[in-house]
Design a protein around this motif. Structure first.
Motif, PDB file in Angstrom:
ATOM      1  N   UNK A 173       3.633   2.637  -4.338  1.00 58.89           N
ATOM      2  CA  UNK A 173       2.511   3.256  -5.044  1.00 58.89           C
ATOM      3  C   UNK A 173       2.188   2.414  -6.270  1.00 58.89           C
ATOM      4  N   UNK A 174       0.967   1.899  -6.352  1.00 61.44           N
ATOM      5  CA  UNK A 174       0.601   1.047  -7.477  1.00 61.44           C
ATOM      6  C   UNK A 174       0.697   1.771  -8.817  1.00 61.44           C
ATOM      7  N   UNK A 175       0.664   3.093  -8.806  1.00 61.58           N
ATOM      8  CA  UNK A 175       0.821   3.838 -10.056  1.00 61.58           C
ATOM      9  C   UNK A 175       2.273   3.821 -10.550  1.00 61.58           C
ATOM     10  N   UNK A 176       3.169   3.322  -9.724  1.00 59.22           N
ATOM     11  CA  UNK A 176       4.584   3.184 -10.083  1.00 59.22           C
ATOM     12  C   UNK A 176       4.925   1.695 -10.102  1.00 59.22           C
ATOM     13  N   UNK A 177       4.605   1.009 -11.199  1.00 52.97           N
ATOM     14  CA  UNK A 177       4.795  -0.443 -11.248  1.00 52.97           C
ATOM     15  C   UNK A 177       6.258  -0.861 -11.073  1.00 52.97           C
ATOM     16  N   UNK A 178       7.221  -0.172 -11.693  1.00 49.79           N
ATOM     17  CA  UNK A 178       8.610  -0.548 -11.409  1.00 49.79           C
ATOM     18  C   UNK A 178       8.962  -0.411  -9.928  1.00 49.79           C
ATOM     19  N   UNK A 179       8.406   0.612  -9.276  1.00 48.08           N
ATOM     20  CA  UNK A 179       8.642   0.780  -7.848  1.00 48.08           C
ATOM     21  C   UNK A 179       8.029  -0.339  -7.032  1.00 48.08           C
ATOM     22  N   UNK A 180       6.866  -0.823  -7.461  1.00 51.04           N
ATOM     23  CA  UNK A 180       6.237  -1.965  -6.781  1.00 51.04           C
ATOM     24  C   UNK A 180       7.130  -3.197  -6.909  1.00 51.04           C
ATOM     25  N   UNK A 181       7.636  -3.438  -8.111  1.00 49.94           N
ATOM     26  CA  UNK A 181       8.514  -4.575  -8.345  1.00 49.94           C
ATOM     27  C   UNK A 181       9.726  -4.522  -7.421  1.00 49.94           C
ATOM     28  N   UNK A 182      10.356  -3.362  -7.381  1.00 41.91           N
ATOM     29  CA  UNK A 182      11.564  -3.217  -6.567  1.00 41.91           C
ATOM     30  C   UNK A 182      11.255  -3.423  -5.088  1.00 41.91           C
TER      31      UNK A 182
ATOM     32  N   UNK B 179      -4.022   0.150 -15.432  1.00 43.87           N
ATOM     33  CA  UNK B 179      -3.229  -0.030 -14.220  1.00 43.87           C
ATOM     34  C   UNK B 179      -3.630  -1.306 -13.494  1.00 43.87           C
ATOM     35  N   UNK B 180      -4.925  -1.598 -13.461  1.00 48.88           N
ATOM     36  CA  UNK B 180      -5.372  -2.837 -12.833  1.00 48.88           C
ATOM     37  C   UNK B 180      -4.724  -4.047 -13.494  1.00 48.88           C
TER      38      UNK B 180
ATOM     39  N   UNK C 117       0.852  -1.195   0.000  1.00 50.28           N
ATOM     40  CA  UNK C 117       0.000   0.000   0.000  1.00 50.28           C
ATOM     41  C   UNK C 117       0.879   1.232   0.000  1.00 50.28           C
ATOM     42  N   UNK C 118       0.274   2.360  -0.313  1.00 54.08           N
ATOM     43  CA  UNK C 118       1.032   3.595  -0.469  1.00 54.08           C
ATOM     44  C   UNK C 118       1.408   4.210   0.869  1.00 54.08           C
ATOM     45  N   UNK C 119       0.690   3.856   1.939  1.00 51.53           N
ATOM     46  CA  UNK C 119       0.994   4.394   3.269  1.00 51.53           C
ATOM     47  C   UNK C 119       0.422   3.451   4.326  1.00 51.53           C
ATOM     48  N   UNK C 120       0.858   3.654   5.561  1.00 53.97           N
ATOM     49  CA  UNK C 120       0.311   2.923   6.692  1.00 53.97           C
ATOM     50  C   UNK C 120       0.857   1.527   6.889  1.00 53.97           C
ATOM     51  N   UNK C 121       1.856   1.136   6.127  1.00 56.67           N
ATOM     52  CA  UNK C 121       2.334  -0.241   6.207  1.00 56.67           C
ATOM     53  C   UNK C 121       3.181  -0.507   7.444  1.00 56.67           C
ATOM     54  N   UNK C 122       3.987   0.461   7.863  1.00 57.49           N
ATOM     55  CA  UNK C 122       4.753   0.267   9.100  1.00 57.49           C
ATOM     56  C   UNK C 122       3.807   0.125  10.288  1.00 57.49           C
ATOM     57  N   UNK C 123       2.767   0.942  10.309  1.00 60.68           N
ATOM     58  CA  UNK C 123       1.777   0.854  11.373  1.00 60.68           C
ATOM     59  C   UNK C 123       1.049  -0.492  11.333  1.00 60.68           C
ATOM     60  N   UNK C 124       0.731  -0.970  10.138  1.00 56.28           N
ATOM     61  CA  UNK C 124       0.026  -2.250  10.049  1.00 56.28           C
ATOM     62  C   UNK C 124       0.897  -3.392  10.534  1.00 56.28           C
ATOM     63  N   UNK C 125       2.185  -3.337  10.239  1.00 52.62           N
ATOM     64  CA  UNK C 125       3.094  -4.367  10.733  1.00 52.62           C
ATOM     65  C   UNK C 125       3.081  -4.396  12.259  1.00 52.62           C
ATOM     66  N   UNK C 126       3.059  -3.223  12.869  1.00 51.53           N
ATOM     67  CA  UNK C 126       2.984  -3.171  14.336  1.00 51.53           C
ATOM     68  C   UNK C 126       1.676  -3.760  14.836  1.00 51.53           C
TER      69      UNK C 126
END
Length: 293
Positions: A138-147, A176-177, A110-119
């Motif tokens: 950010x799902x709008x950045x597919x290369x970034x998702x891959x990395x 994008x989907x 997800x684009x935010x809140x992931x550190x909090x969700x891990x906790x």
């Protein structure tokens, strides 16, 4: 609420509607530490439009859980689960509660809140937290998702994989989907994607159209000014084929409600429903091959 984690209004609204699914086990412990107060105003407004809309959410989540479980049980060996746009849903815990010995890992994005969700996972279910990676991308950045997925060290493209982009088809364009789904195809296994989408009103019985229109008027006003993305069955099949999917199956609210409850109280025929669950098999796609996950 002291020691409770407040979540944003739309996520809180969905969790309020799904409350009866989270009464026990790890999902129940996760649910109990959330502060859902931000969704109460939207819930009151939605009740005016459709006081039984929780049935749509319950049907949707029940069917996604069921189909994912069928894939996990039927796979040849351990599986992994990918949850794009995971939000604060405890679906990972639902699946681990039922299939811990069959799931190697869960990767949430997800684009935010992931550190909090891990906790939250570490607090609610420390026995499963080590199997779950919460990735910020950010799902709008597919290369970034891959990395970001690669950097977890948990993703194995050789494992059977179920991809569940629940709840995002309403907000992102078809291209994008299909791109997000296509990231997780496999050359050696017939992976599966499972998610929900909404039909255009013209495909819904006229006397029922007021329900989705009323609900999404509330949601779009609060958090989605660009409006809701809808698909005809033909359009969703084309979108999935663009991602490399084959054997695409659609599940209407009419049949889901009957399977879940034993009868039909709200969706007496197929055309009474506007939300559909789709499942597609996902062999190797050109996009995946080019990105070399």
């Amino acid at each position: 609420m002291e020691d409770h984690t407040k979540i944003e209004p739309t996520a809180a609204l969905v969790m309020i509607w799904a409350r009866e699914m989270y009464g026990t086990g790890s999902p129940g412990r996760f649910y109990s530490i959330l502060d859902l107060s931000a969704g109460e105003k939207m819930k009151a407004e939605c009740d005016v439009a459709c006081p039984w809309y929780n049935q749509v959410t319950l049907n949707r989540k029940w069917m996604i859980h069921r189909l994912a479980g069928e894939f996990i049980r039927g796979a040849d060996g351990p599986c992994q689960v990918i949850l794009p746009a995971a939000g604060k849903s405890p679906l990972a815990l639902e699946l681990l509660d039922d299939h811990n010995d069959r799931i190697r890992s869960v990767i949430e994005i997800d684009i935010s809140g992931m550190e909090e969700k891990k906790r939250l996972y570490e607090k609610a279910s420390p026995e499963f937290a080590g199997k779950i990676s919460c990735v910020t991308a950010d799902l709008f950045d597919l290369p970034g998702v891959i990395e970001a997925v690669r950097e977890t060290g948990m993703y194995d493209p050789a494992l059977p994989t179920v991809i569940i982009p629940e709840g995002i088809s309403y907000y992102i364009p078809p291209s994008l989907l299909s791109g997000v789904i296509g990231l997780f195809s496999s050359p050696d296994h017939r992976n599966t994607v499972i998610f929900d989408f909404m039909l255009p009103c013209r495909l819904v019985n006229e006397d029922r159209r007021k329900f989705p229109k009323g609900i999404w008027r509330v949601i779009n006003h609060d958090c989605n000014p660009d409006g809701t993305v809808t698909y005809t069955p033909e359009e969703i099949e084309e979108t999935l084929k663009d991602a490399g999917c084959t054997r695409i199956d659609l599940h209407s609210m009419h049949f889901i409600e009957k399977d879940r409850t034993g009868g039909n109280a709200f969706f007496l025929c197929v055309e009474d429903g506007w939300t559909v669950i789709v499942e597609g098999r996902l062999p190797l796609s050109n996009y995946h091959r080019e990105c070399e996950i």
